[in-house]
Design a protein around this motif. Structure first.
Motif, PDB file in Angstrom:
ATOM      1  N   LEU A  25       0.867  -1.181   0.000  1.00  0.00           N
ATOM      2  CA  LEU A  25       0.000   0.000   0.000  1.00  0.00           C
ATOM      3  C   LEU A  25       0.903   1.230   0.000  1.00  0.00           C
ATOM      4  O   LEU A  25       1.043   1.941   0.995  1.00  0.00           O
ATOM      5  CB  LEU A  25      -0.925  -0.005   1.224  1.00  0.00           C
ATOM      6  CG  LEU A  25      -1.795  -1.256   1.404  1.00  0.00           C
ATOM      7  CD1 LEU A  25      -2.612  -1.151   2.685  1.00  0.00           C
ATOM      8  CD2 LEU A  25      -2.715  -1.462   0.217  1.00  0.00           C
ATOM      9  N   ASP A  26       1.548   1.470  -1.139  1.00  0.00           N
ATOM     10  CA  ASP A  26       2.631   2.450  -1.201  1.00  0.00           C
ATOM     11  C   ASP A  26       2.190   3.826  -1.685  1.00  0.00           C
ATOM     12  O   ASP A  26       3.022   4.694  -1.926  1.00  0.00           O
ATOM     13  CB  ASP A  26       3.756   1.926  -2.104  1.00  0.00           C
ATOM     14  CG  ASP A  26       3.243   1.535  -3.480  1.00  0.00           C
ATOM     15  OD1 ASP A  26       2.044   1.751  -3.757  1.00  0.00           O
ATOM     16  OD2 ASP A  26       4.044   1.007  -4.272  1.00  0.00           O
ATOM     17  N   ASP A  27       0.872   4.040  -1.828  1.00  0.00           N
ATOM     18  CA  ASP A  27       0.416   5.339  -2.312  1.00  0.00           C
ATOM     19  C   ASP A  27       0.269   6.352  -1.189  1.00  0.00           C
ATOM     20  O   ASP A  27       0.003   7.531  -1.426  1.00  0.00           O
ATOM     21  CB  ASP A  27      -0.922   5.183  -3.029  1.00  0.00           C
ATOM     22  CG  ASP A  27      -2.028   4.732  -2.080  1.00  0.00           C
ATOM     23  OD1 ASP A  27      -1.753   3.827  -1.266  1.00  0.00           O
ATOM     24  OD2 ASP A  27      -3.142   5.288  -2.151  1.00  0.00           O
ATOM     25  N   ASP A  28       0.385   5.899   0.075  1.00  0.00           N
ATOM     26  CA  ASP A  28       0.171   6.799   1.202  1.00  0.00           C
ATOM     27  C   ASP A  28       0.731   6.138   2.455  1.00  0.00           C
ATOM     28  O   ASP A  28       1.119   4.959   2.435  1.00  0.00           O
ATOM     29  CB  ASP A  28      -1.329   7.070   1.366  1.00  0.00           C
ATOM     30  CG  ASP A  28      -1.624   8.384   2.090  1.00  0.00           C
ATOM     31  OD1 ASP A  28      -0.696   8.911   2.754  1.00  0.00           O
ATOM     32  OD2 ASP A  28      -2.757   8.884   1.983  1.00  0.00           O
ATOM     33  N   VAL A  35      -6.564   4.219   7.383  1.00  0.00           N
ATOM     34  CA  VAL A  35      -6.864   5.546   6.835  1.00  0.00           C
ATOM     35  C   VAL A  35      -5.562   6.205   6.382  1.00  0.00           C
ATOM     36  O   VAL A  35      -4.608   6.319   7.159  1.00  0.00           O
ATOM     37  CB  VAL A  35      -7.554   6.442   7.896  1.00  0.00           C
ATOM     38  CG1 VAL A  35      -7.914   7.798   7.288  1.00  0.00           C
ATOM     39  CG2 VAL A  35      -8.792   5.755   8.454  1.00  0.00           C
ATOM     40  N   GLY A  36      -5.530   6.617   5.106  1.00  0.00           N
ATOM     41  CA  GLY A  36      -4.360   7.306   4.573  1.00  0.00           C
ATOM     42  C   GLY A  36      -4.243   8.716   5.118  1.00  0.00           C
ATOM     43  O   GLY A  36      -5.247   9.428   5.209  1.00  0.00           O
ATOM     44  N   HIS A  57      -6.313  10.442   2.292  1.00  0.00           N
ATOM     45  CA  HIS A  57      -7.535  10.026   2.992  1.00  0.00           C
ATOM     46  C   HIS A  57      -8.223   8.811   2.371  1.00  0.00           C
ATOM     47  O   HIS A  57      -9.425   8.647   2.481  1.00  0.00           O
ATOM     48  CB  HIS A  57      -8.529  11.194   3.086  1.00  0.00           C
ATOM     49  CG  HIS A  57      -7.947  12.418   3.705  1.00  0.00           C
ATOM     50  ND1 HIS A  57      -7.586  12.480   5.031  1.00  0.00           N
ATOM     51  CD2 HIS A  57      -7.619  13.623   3.156  1.00  0.00           C
ATOM     52  CE1 HIS A  57      -7.072  13.673   5.289  1.00  0.00           C
ATOM     53  NE2 HIS A  57      -7.075  14.379   4.164  1.00  0.00           N
ATOM     54  N   HIS A  58      -7.428   7.944   1.696  1.00  0.00           N
ATOM     55  CA  HIS A  58      -7.989   6.677   1.251  1.00  0.00           C
ATOM     56  C   HIS A  58      -8.326   5.837   2.486  1.00  0.00           C
ATOM     57  O   HIS A  58      -7.589   5.836   3.470  1.00  0.00           O
ATOM     58  CB  HIS A  58      -6.978   5.909   0.393  1.00  0.00           C
ATOM     59  CG  HIS A  58      -6.783   6.504  -0.961  1.00  0.00           C
ATOM     60  ND1 HIS A  58      -5.638   6.322  -1.701  1.00  0.00           N
ATOM     61  CD2 HIS A  58      -7.590   7.291  -1.717  1.00  0.00           C
ATOM     62  CE1 HIS A  58      -5.744   6.960  -2.850  1.00  0.00           C
ATOM     63  NE2 HIS A  58      -6.914   7.561  -2.880  1.00  0.00           N
ATOM     64  N   LEU A  70      -3.126  -5.077  -5.137  1.00  0.00           N
ATOM     65  CA  LEU A  70      -4.271  -4.367  -5.706  1.00  0.00           C
ATOM     66  C   LEU A  70      -4.216  -4.479  -7.214  1.00  0.00           C
ATOM     67  O   LEU A  70      -3.157  -4.347  -7.817  1.00  0.00           O
ATOM     68  CB  LEU A  70      -4.234  -2.891  -5.297  1.00  0.00           C
ATOM     69  CG  LEU A  70      -4.597  -2.591  -3.838  1.00  0.00           C
ATOM     70  CD1 LEU A  70      -4.229  -1.159  -3.501  1.00  0.00           C
ATOM     71  CD2 LEU A  70      -6.071  -2.825  -3.589  1.00  0.00           C
ATOM     72  N   ASP A  71      -5.372  -4.715  -7.825  1.00  0.00           N
ATOM     73  CA  ASP A  71      -5.408  -4.804  -9.289  1.00  0.00           C
ATOM     74  C   ASP A  71      -5.604  -3.424  -9.899  1.00  0.00           C
ATOM     75  O   ASP A  71      -4.760  -2.912 -10.600  1.00  0.00           O
ATOM     76  CB  ASP A  71      -6.529  -5.742  -9.720  1.00  0.00           C
ATOM     77  CG  ASP A  71      -6.718  -5.752 -11.234  1.00  0.00           C
ATOM     78  OD1 ASP A  71      -5.703  -5.616 -11.938  1.00  0.00           O
ATOM     79  OD2 ASP A  71      -7.854  -5.864 -11.691  1.00  0.00           O
ATOM     80  N   ASP A  72      -6.727  -2.815  -9.620  1.00  0.00           N
ATOM     81  CA  ASP A  72      -6.954  -1.481 -10.162  1.00  0.00           C
ATOM     82  C   ASP A  72      -7.885  -0.723  -9.236  1.00  0.00           C
ATOM     83  O   ASP A  72      -8.572  -1.293  -8.411  1.00  0.00           O
ATOM     84  CB  ASP A  72      -7.540  -1.535 -11.580  1.00  0.00           C
ATOM     85  CG  ASP A  72      -8.864  -2.280 -11.631  1.00  0.00           C
ATOM     86  OD1 ASP A  72      -9.367  -2.503 -12.718  1.00  0.00           O
ATOM     87  OD2 ASP A  72      -9.389  -2.641 -10.552  1.00  0.00           O
TER      88      ASP A  72
END
Length: 759
Positions: free
Chosen positions: A683-686, A698-699, A703-704, A730-732
């Motif tokens: 989960l590298d987006d946040d 919670v990001g 805020h994902h 995660l796929d998309d």
């Protein structure tokens, strides 16, 4: 010294600490809430109360007091040396659980004395460092939980090692080559420890007890799972030999001592691959009384297995049959469980039976618990019985019985008997739920496997009307047997009996469920009575059915439930809303049922109450073995799940979040119900914070939100059979952005806003 608002002198911190010390020392065994402490010390002002709470927190930090819950304290009368259970963690965060059930205490690896998970140890609490958690040091290992371990052999030139799957040890177990029993590199083996670490030797030494076979072979892997949990994977020959000597003949004396049900229509309904039929149902119309006589007939195991004999000792030790994905490890030898005791069709069999006289509304007008001889007319698989019901107009899941027959009657052989049993069972079921029984529909993960054990398909099996028909009459029999012993006239003590009990939900977890479901607009009323609590739960389950949040609320509700267990101390069964409940209906596969059969027979013959302490020990053993068997069954499912998904690496699936942890997200695939994990590192987006109370991640920046129960699209990344672990990515798409919470205006902000508006 200043005065408080009420004119009295304000206590200093030192004075308050002295008063608290004196107060708790004068009542060393009592627990006091904040209110009781404030009243006893006459603390009436808010500052004094806050100071007292701060002082008590410091006293608890220094181990003078012990905190009980969030708002109560008691004097800590425990010494610095305590006994309890060592709990080893793979991440090194080992803990010590005191025998009295107190708060777990951290034990660092260097202070563990190489104790293993489950070992009974003696510890000494260490001096508390400022701003550090409480720590303990193992000073003696009182009893090892086990001394045999399973792993994979690695054989080198001069020495061999056992590499364990559980990562239990700092070092691998060393095995002298002459103690290998022919094992080679890559073999699964069972190894017994011959030398534990001590002051002079830090290594573990062992010898091979049994070579299970090459890793990867299906039989070897299933036996490895059993051996890991200390469960037997072979049946002792001497016990099987003893079973072979048992005669299956029903004697004239047996017929004289029993009620004869051979001419009453009787059937068994079981899974299609079952061989051990331990229950049967009979039904006939009692024309004179206008009642239905329904017999719940249970295999009379205790007639063949005598208390204390070699078969009984083995069954007692096993306590339960174990059901892995592709095999059953029986509690009894095959000759007994599949042949002599099994209620097979068209064979005369001995049974222990509950005979009920029911009216057309399924009210029990009379019952008797008797030894019988039966002869089953028909063996149904659940699917066959279900098809017969549906062919006659039953719609599964509606709770409605079959409509009245046409002029040609019902379709199918013995259709009227099965349909009548179904109608009576549905009336019993409706009454049970009305009485407060909790409504959780059970689902079981099943695999279709080929003859080598390879999984071809996995799916959830849901209980249908045919399953519920059997379940309802088994519940009625178990409840009736328990009441026959436990329910006594006032002033008379009940005789000893093992009960199946289920305590009320965990109060804190139930409160979490109430708060969480309220966020979705549901009202869950908490109540002091069992029935009202269960009815509130059922109402919630009905309301969430078919909604997006159904899975998450059901999951949290299930987690709030306590674990059912066996005990001679009856507290009732919350989940079923029964004041008395036992296990009587499956003696072929559960030892407590055999215990109950023996005690009922003993009491019917005028025997005195059995030794309660002895039976309580047996109950504890059976409860423990039930958990062990469940864990082994779960591991076999995990193994097959990973094996099955190993054929689908790189494929994408719709799924939902089935668990949230600080280290990642558990995800269950909707199509086949296989579960894997998306590690936190993916989960590298946040940067995500774990909100344990609301079951979500919670990001911080974007805020994902990853919420328990949310739909998600995943790709199968890895399938590690060795660890029984599936990794997803995660796929998309990303989870829905968390809605911004409105910021509550402060009074000053409101005044400023009003002034700006006027200008």
């Amino acid at each position: 010294m200043t005065k408080d608002k009420k004119g009295g002198k304000r206590l200093t911190k030192k004075q308050l600490a002295e008063q608290l010390t004196s107060f708790f020392q004068s009542q060393p065994n009592e627990t006091y809430s904040f209110k009781e402490i404030f009243r006893a010390l006459k603390l009436k002002t808010h500052p004094a109360k806050m100071l007292a709470i701060d002082v008590m927190e410091e006293m608890a930090w220094d181990d003078f007091l012990a905190k009980v819950g969030d708002s109560a304290y008691t004097l800590n009368t425990k010494g610095q040396v305590q006994e309890g259970t060592f709990i080893r963690k793979a991440n090194g965060k080992n803990t010590f659980q005191p025998d009295d059930g107190g708060t777990p205490v951290f034990v660092s690896e260097r202070n563990s004395m190489a104790a293993l998970n489950g070992d009974h140890v003696k510890v000494q609490y260490m001096a508390r460092r400022q701003n550090h958690i409480k720590e303990a040091m193992v000073i003696e290992i009182l009893q090892r939980k086990k001394d045999t371990f399973v792993g994979k052999l690695r054989v080198e030139k001069d020495i061999a090692f056992l590499v364990t799957q559980e990562n239990l040890f700092i070092h691998d177990i060393l095995i002298p080559k002459k103690k290998l029993r022919g094992g080679t590199t890559g073999d699964r083996a069972l190894v017994k420890i011959t030398q534990w670490p001590d002051a002079n030797h830090k290594n573990l030494m062992g010898e091979v007890v049994d070579v299970l076979g090459a890793a990867g072979d299906n039989d070897v892997e299933m036996n490895t799972i059993l051996a890991q949990y200390g469960l037997p994977y072979k049946y002792p020959k001497r016990v099987e030999d003893a079973a072979e000597k048992i005669s299956a003949e029903i004697t004239e004396q047996d017929f004289k001592e029993r009620e004869d049900f051979r001419d009453v229509w009787t059937c068994t309904i079981d899974p299609k691959d079952a061989k051990d039929f331990d229950d049967a149902l009979s039904i006939r119309r009692l024309e004179k009384e206008g009642l239905w006589e329904v017999g719940v007939h249970i295999a009379d195991v205790s007639h063949y297995v005598k208390e204390g004999d070699i078969i009984d000792r083995e069954a007692q030790q096993r306590a339960t049959s174990v059901y892995l994905v592709d095999r059953t490890i029986p509690m009894l030898p095959e000759r007994l469980c599949n042949f002599i005791c099994s209620l097979r069709p068209n064979e005369e069999k001995l049974a222990f039976s509950c005979i009920f006289n029911l009216d057309d509304d399924a009210n029990v007008k009379a019952y008797r618990i008797v030894h019988t001889v039966i002869k089953s007319n028909r063996r149904y698989a659940y699917e066959e019985a279900q098809q017969l019901l549906e062919d006659n107009g039953v719609v599964d899941g509606t709770g409605e019985p079959a409509p009245k027959p046409g002029k040609d009657g019902y379709k199918g052989e013995y259709a009227e008997e099965i349909i009548t049993l179904d109608r009576l069972a549905k009336l019993l079921r409706a009454r049970r739920f009305k009485g407060g029984s909790v409504k959780f529909d059970s689902e079981e993960l099943h695999f279709d496997v080929d003859n080598t054990g390879k999984p071809l398909r996995c799916y959830f099996k849901r209980s249908k009307d045919a399953n519920k028909l059997i379940e309802e009459f088994m519940l009625l029999a178990n409840k009736t047997v328990a009441e026959s012993i436990g329910k006594t006239i006032k002033g008379k003590k009940a005789k000893t009996l093992p009960y199946r009990v289920h305590d009320n939900p965990d109060p804190q977890k139930f409160e979490n469920l109430r708060e969480f479901s309220a966020k979705f607009g549901y009202k869950l009323k908490s109540s002091s009575t069992k029935g009202a609590t269960a009815r509130a739960l059922n109402k919630l389950m009905d309301e969430v059915q078919g909604t997006r949040e159904e899975k998450v609320i059901q999951t949290i509700a299930l987690r709030s439930m306590m674990k059912a267990k066996y005990t001679t101390h009856n507290i009732g069964h919350f989940g079923l809303a029964f004041d008395y409940y036992t296990h009587f209906t499956s003696p072929i596969r559960r030892y407590p049922d055999t215990m109950v059969h023996r005690l009922i027979t003993r009491y019917q013959n005028g025997g005195r109450s059995a030794n309660k302490d002895h039976y309580e020990e047996l109950c504890e053993h059976c409860s423990d073995m039930e958990l062990v068997a469940q864990n082994a069954e779960r591991d076999s499912i995990k193994y097959k799940m990973v094996e099955f998904m190993g054929e689908h690496i790189g494929e994408c699936y719709d799924a939902h979040i089935s668990g949230i942890q600080s280290f990642g997200i558990y995800v269950e695939i909707d199509e086949n119900h296989c579960e894997g994990m998306i590690p936190m590192r993916d989960l590298d987006d946040d940067y995500y914070d774990f909100d344990e109370k609301n079951y979500c991640l919670v990001g911080r920046r974007r805020h994902h939100v990853y919420q328990l129960g949310d739909p998600i699209r995943i790709k199968v990344a890895k399938a590690n059979l060795e660890r029984k672990q599936l990794d997803f990515t995660l796929d998309d798409g990303r989870p829905v952005k968390a809605p911004q919470q409105p910021v509550k205006e402060q009074p000053k902000d409101k005044k400023k806003k009003e002034r700006r508006r006027r200008k």
